[in-house]
Scaffold this motif. Structure first.
Motif, PDB file in Angstrom:
ATOM      1  N   ILE A  27      59.113  74.594 -51.845  1.00 20.58           N
ATOM      2  CA  ILE A  27      57.821  74.747 -51.166  1.00 20.58           C
ATOM      3  C   ILE A  27      57.584  76.233 -50.930  1.00 20.58           C
ATOM      4  O   ILE A  27      58.480  76.947 -50.467  1.00 20.58           O
ATOM      5  CB  ILE A  27      57.845  74.020 -49.788  1.00 20.58           C
ATOM      6  N   ALA A  29      55.220  78.795 -48.754  1.00 17.93           N
ATOM      7  CA  ALA A  29      54.236  78.912 -47.663  1.00 17.93           C
ATOM      8  C   ALA A  29      53.678  80.334 -47.707  1.00 17.93           C
ATOM      9  O   ALA A  29      52.917  80.677 -48.610  1.00 17.93           O
ATOM     10  CB  ALA A  29      54.896  78.554 -46.341  1.00 17.93           C
ATOM     11  N   GLY A  30      54.108  81.201 -46.791  1.00 24.91           N
ATOM     12  CA  GLY A  30      53.627  82.593 -46.824  1.00 24.91           C
ATOM     13  C   GLY A  30      54.315  83.406 -47.915  1.00 24.91           C
ATOM     14  O   GLY A  30      53.863  84.485 -48.282  1.00 24.91           O
ATOM     15  N   ASN A  31      55.470  82.907 -48.398  1.00 24.30           N
ATOM     16  CA  ASN A  31      56.253  83.552 -49.464  1.00 24.30           C
ATOM     17  C   ASN A  31      56.877  84.879 -49.023  1.00 24.30           C
ATOM     18  O   ASN A  31      57.355  85.646 -49.845  1.00 24.30           O
ATOM     19  CB  ASN A  31      55.384  83.756 -50.710  1.00 24.30           C
ATOM     20  N   MET A  32      56.855  85.165 -47.735  1.00 23.43           N
ATOM     21  CA  MET A  32      57.369  86.466 -47.279  1.00 23.43           C
ATOM     22  C   MET A  32      58.896  86.501 -47.292  1.00 23.43           C
ATOM     23  O   MET A  32      59.489  87.541 -47.543  1.00 23.43           O
ATOM     24  CB  MET A  32      56.851  86.788 -45.871  1.00 23.43           C
ATOM     25  N   TRP A  33      59.507  85.354 -47.022  1.00 22.91           N
ATOM     26  CA  TRP A  33      60.965  85.297 -47.084  1.00 22.91           C
ATOM     27  C   TRP A  33      61.408  84.975 -48.506  1.00 22.91           C
ATOM     28  O   TRP A  33      62.274  85.652 -49.065  1.00 22.91           O
ATOM     29  CB  TRP A  33      61.490  84.237 -46.111  1.00 22.91           C
ATOM     30  N   LEU A  34      60.784  83.961 -49.083  1.00 24.74           N
ATOM     31  CA  LEU A  34      61.183  83.497 -50.423  1.00 24.74           C
ATOM     32  C   LEU A  34      61.165  84.612 -51.464  1.00 24.74           C
ATOM     33  O   LEU A  34      62.061  84.705 -52.288  1.00 24.74           O
ATOM     34  CB  LEU A  34      60.233  82.392 -50.882  1.00 24.74           C
ATOM     35  N   THR A 104      54.125  82.212 -42.155  1.00 27.63           N
ATOM     36  CA  THR A 104      53.599  81.012 -41.500  1.00 27.63           C
ATOM     37  C   THR A 104      54.578  80.427 -40.471  1.00 27.63           C
ATOM     38  O   THR A 104      55.786  80.675 -40.523  1.00 27.63           O
ATOM     39  CB  THR A 104      53.333  79.911 -42.545  1.00 27.63           C
ATOM     40  N   SER A 108      58.723  79.527 -40.811  1.00 27.53           N
ATOM     41  CA  SER A 108      59.652  79.963 -39.759  1.00 27.53           C
ATOM     42  C   SER A 108      60.466  78.793 -39.227  1.00 27.53           C
ATOM     43  O   SER A 108      61.681  78.889 -39.099  1.00 27.53           O
ATOM     44  CB  SER A 108      58.865  80.586 -38.588  1.00 27.53           C
ATOM     45  N   TYR A 110      60.992  75.778 -40.595  1.00 34.12           N
ATOM     46  CA  TYR A 110      61.867  75.187 -41.622  1.00 34.12           C
ATOM     47  C   TYR A 110      63.137  76.029 -41.806  1.00 34.12           C
ATOM     48  O   TYR A 110      64.235  75.491 -41.932  1.00 34.12           O
ATOM     49  CB  TYR A 110      61.139  75.071 -42.964  1.00 34.12           C
ATOM     50  N   ASP A 117      62.219  84.763 -33.479  1.00 32.58           N
ATOM     51  CA  ASP A 117      61.459  84.785 -32.215  1.00 32.58           C
ATOM     52  C   ASP A 117      60.632  83.507 -32.116  1.00 32.58           C
ATOM     53  O   ASP A 117      60.445  82.946 -31.046  1.00 32.58           O
ATOM     54  CB  ASP A 117      60.467  85.970 -32.207  1.00 32.58           C
ATOM     55  N   ILE A 152      57.089  69.931 -43.549  1.00 34.10           N
ATOM     56  CA  ILE A 152      56.500  70.041 -42.207  1.00 34.10           C
ATOM     57  C   ILE A 152      54.988  70.106 -42.383  1.00 34.10           C
ATOM     58  O   ILE A 152      54.484  70.963 -43.126  1.00 34.10           O
ATOM     59  CB  ILE A 152      56.969  71.331 -41.494  1.00 34.10           C
ATOM     60  N   ARG A 169      65.406  94.871 -29.327  1.00 31.12           N
ATOM     61  CA  ARG A 169      65.484  95.280 -30.734  1.00 31.12           C
ATOM     62  C   ARG A 169      66.020  96.705 -30.797  1.00 31.12           C
ATOM     63  O   ARG A 169      65.737  97.510 -29.902  1.00 31.12           O
ATOM     64  CB  ARG A 169      64.084  95.237 -31.365  1.00 31.12           C
TER      65      ARG A 169
HETATM   66  C1  LIG Z   1      61.651  91.446 -43.586  1.00 27.74           C
HETATM   67  C2  LIG Z   1      61.469  90.266 -42.661  1.00 27.74           C
HETATM   68  C3  LIG Z   1      61.581  90.461 -41.292  1.00 27.74           C
HETATM   69  C4  LIG Z   1      61.410  89.374 -40.422  1.00 27.74           C
HETATM   70  N1  LIG Z   1      61.513  89.576 -39.068  1.00 27.74           N
HETATM   71  C5  LIG Z   1      61.352  88.533 -38.225  1.00 27.74           C
HETATM   72  C6  LIG Z   1      61.442  88.705 -36.809  1.00 27.74           C
HETATM   73  O1  LIG Z   1      61.694  89.789 -36.286  1.00 27.74           O
HETATM   74  N2  LIG Z   1      61.258  87.618 -36.017  1.00 27.74           N
HETATM   75  C7  LIG Z   1      60.982  86.376 -36.542  1.00 27.74           C
HETATM   76  O2  LIG Z   1      60.808  85.424 -35.766  1.00 27.74           O
HETATM   77  N3  LIG Z   1      60.874  86.187 -37.863  1.00 27.74           N
HETATM   78  C8  LIG Z   1      61.066  87.222 -38.717  1.00 27.74           C
HETATM   79  N4  LIG Z   1      60.976  87.021 -40.070  1.00 27.74           N
HETATM   80  C9  LIG Z   1      60.715  85.646 -40.587  1.00 27.74           C
HETATM   81  C10 LIG Z   1      59.216  85.447 -40.803  1.00 27.74           C
HETATM   82  O3  LIG Z   1      58.559  85.484 -39.565  1.00 27.74           O
HETATM   83  C11 LIG Z   1      58.926  84.083 -41.451  1.00 27.74           C
HETATM   84  O4  LIG Z   1      59.598  83.105 -40.745  1.00 27.74           O
HETATM   85  C12 LIG Z   1      59.397  84.014 -42.860  1.00 27.74           C
HETATM   86  O5  LIG Z   1      58.749  84.999 -43.603  1.00 27.74           O
HETATM   87  C13 LIG Z   1      59.143  82.616 -43.465  1.00 27.74           C
HETATM   88  O6  LIG Z   1      57.785  82.297 -43.420  1.00 27.74           O
HETATM   89  P1  LIG Z   1      56.937  82.229 -44.774  1.00 27.74           P
HETATM   90  O7  LIG Z   1      55.629  81.609 -44.427  1.00 27.74           O
HETATM   91  O8  LIG Z   1      56.947  83.538 -45.428  1.00 27.74           O
HETATM   92  O9  LIG Z   1      57.805  81.148 -45.582  1.00 27.74           O
HETATM   93  P2  LIG Z   1      58.273  81.145 -47.112  1.00 27.74           P
HETATM   94  O10 LIG Z   1      59.018  82.401 -47.423  1.00 27.74           O
HETATM   95  O11 LIG Z   1      57.165  80.755 -47.987  1.00 27.74           O
HETATM   96  O12 LIG Z   1      59.309  79.910 -47.031  1.00 27.74           O
HETATM   97  C14 LIG Z   1      60.506  80.021 -46.270  1.00 27.74           C
HETATM   98  C15 LIG Z   1      61.279  78.694 -46.411  1.00 27.74           C
HETATM   99  O13 LIG Z   1      60.612  77.646 -45.723  1.00 27.74           O
HETATM  100  C16 LIG Z   1      60.303  76.557 -46.623  1.00 27.74           C
HETATM  101  N5  LIG Z   1      59.003  76.033 -46.173  1.00 27.74           N
HETATM  102  C17 LIG Z   1      57.901  76.757 -45.901  1.00 27.74           C
HETATM  103  N6  LIG Z   1      56.938  75.969 -45.394  1.00 27.74           N
HETATM  104  C18 LIG Z   1      57.438  74.716 -45.359  1.00 27.74           C
HETATM  105  C19 LIG Z   1      56.910  73.464 -44.918  1.00 27.74           C
HETATM  106  N7  LIG Z   1      55.675  73.340 -44.440  1.00 27.74           N
HETATM  107  N8  LIG Z   1      57.722  72.384 -44.998  1.00 27.74           N
HETATM  108  C20 LIG Z   1      58.991  72.493 -45.491  1.00 27.74           C
HETATM  109  N9  LIG Z   1      59.526  73.657 -45.920  1.00 27.74           N
HETATM  110  C21 LIG Z   1      58.769  74.757 -45.844  1.00 27.74           C
HETATM  111  C22 LIG Z   1      60.309  77.183 -48.012  1.00 27.74           C
HETATM  112  O14 LIG Z   1      60.582  76.244 -49.016  1.00 27.74           O
HETATM  113  C23 LIG Z   1      61.425  78.211 -47.854  1.00 27.74           C
HETATM  114  O15 LIG Z   1      62.676  77.585 -47.993  1.00 27.74           O
HETATM  115  C24 LIG Z   1      61.143  88.073 -40.959  1.00 27.74           C
HETATM  116  C25 LIG Z   1      61.043  87.894 -42.338  1.00 27.74           C
HETATM  117  C26 LIG Z   1      61.193  88.968 -43.200  1.00 27.74           C
HETATM  118  C27 LIG Z   1      61.047  88.733 -44.678  1.00 27.74           C
END
Ligand SMILES: Cc1cc2nc3c(=O)[nH]c(=O)nc-3n(C[C@H](O)[C@H](O)[C@H](O)COP(=O)(O)OP(=O)(O)OC[C@H]3O[C@@H](n4cnc5c(N)ncnc54)[C@H](O)[C@@H]3O)c2cc1C
Length: 253
Positions: A27, A29-34, A104, A108, A110, A117, A152, A169
């Motif tokens: 899946i 979502a925002g793709n920021m972690w993936l 998203t 976060s 998932y 946070d 989710i 931090r």
């Molecule tokens: C450099 C960096 C710094 C960060 N710093 C912090 C911080 O200080 N504090 C904090 O709280 N967070 C932090 N984060 C985490 C960030 O806030 C997000 O949680 C993270 O980017 C995942 O959200 P995304 O929408 O990008 O998910 P994605 O990268 O798209 O997906 C992340 C995972 O969740 C799964 N997924 C996504 N949506 C769903 C769904 N609806 N149902 C089932 N599975 C799903 C995906 O398959 C994947 O495994 C950081 C992330 C990065 C990359």
């Protein structure tokens, strides 16, 4: 960088779920972690077309679509009013505005990051995770479970609570060394510790009329770990202070 052979814009949640049952799917979502994971998958399933980016208010709760961005949570006026601005205060330290406009809440929750946070605040607020197949599951439970292949769709937060978040931090936009979230409901005050560095946990529930000794006792029985940012001993030392601040703030709100 992540690499996907097929990129599918799912048209229904049923389609997304069916595709996601294969181990070679993921899946998006925002793709920021993936995008940083170097993942190679056959199929990426994008949820953007499913209308899961809305924050809906009912009589007794907020129902938040999993594709809602952290920035939308931070700036939503109804959430702001109902929870005394805690979303804005808790999420503002996460990286930067452009980042939060893409990452998203579903991604976060998932991921159950050991530095989240977002999870710490939602856990304090006793949120429910609404999954497409399983239905509603308390975040307290979901948070401890292994990653699975359900999707989710929403996060539900009951109204009538006040919350506060404190974090430390090393530098402004870095991931936290420690997070403490507190929420006050009819059941008393719940204290959550996150970035221990491990999945956030409820450190104490139903706390009432606490002194510094209580917070020291809670920190004493909580597991903390070492990482590049801080030692377990440092985390245990600062935890009572963060708990006392968050507790006092949400009691006074
Ligand atoms: C450099 C960096 C710094 C960060 N710093 C912090 C911080 O200080 N504090 C904090 O709280 N967070 C932090 N984060 C985490 C960030 O806030 C997000 O949680 C993270 O980017 C995942 O959200 P995304 O929408 O990008 O998910 P994605 O990268 O798209 O997906 C992340 C995972 O969740 C799964 N997924 C996504 N949506 C769903 C769904 N609806 N149902 C089932 N599975 C799903 C995906 O398959 C994947 O495994 C950081 C992330 C990065 C990359």
């Amino acid at each position: 960088m992540a690499k996907y052979r097929n990129y599918v814009m799912a048209k229904t949640i049923e389609e997304a779920y069916a595709l996601n049952q294969k181990k070679s799917s993921v899946i998006v979502a925002g793709n920021m972690w993936l995008r940083m994971c170097g993942l190679k998958k056959q199929t990426a399933i994008d949820l953007s077309l499913l209308g899961l980016d809305k924050i809906e208010e009912t009589e007794d709760a907020f129902v938040i679509g999993s594709m809602t961005t952290l920035r939308a949570l931070e700036t939503d006026s109804a959430l702001d009013q109902a929870f005394g601005g805690v979303f804005a205060r808790a999420l503002a330290p996460i990286v930067g505005t452009q980042f939060r406009a893409t990452a998203t809440v579903g991604g976060s929750v998932y991921s159950r990051f050991g530095f989240s946070d977002v999870s710490a605040l939602l856990l304090a607020l006793d949120a429910e995770v609404i999954l497409f197949k399983r239905g509603a599951v308390k975040l307290t439970r979901y948070q401890q479970e292994p990653w699975d292949r359900d999707i989710i769709t929403h996060i539900r937060i009951a109204k009538g609570q006040r919350a506060a978040v404190e974090s430390v931090r090393v530098s402004g936009t870095d991931i936290p060394v420690l997070v403490c979230a507190a929420a006050r409901s009819e059941a008393g005050i719940r204290l959550v510790l996150g970035a221990r560095p491990a999945r956030a946990i409820v450190a104490a529930d139903g706390v009432d009329g606490a002194q510094m000794e209580t917070f020291e006792h809670i920190a004493g029985r909580t597991a903390f770990g070492d990482n590049l940012r801080a030692s377990a001993a440092y985390r245990r030392r600062i935890a009572p202070v963060l708990m006392e601040r968050a507790y006092t703030a949400c009691r006074e709100e």
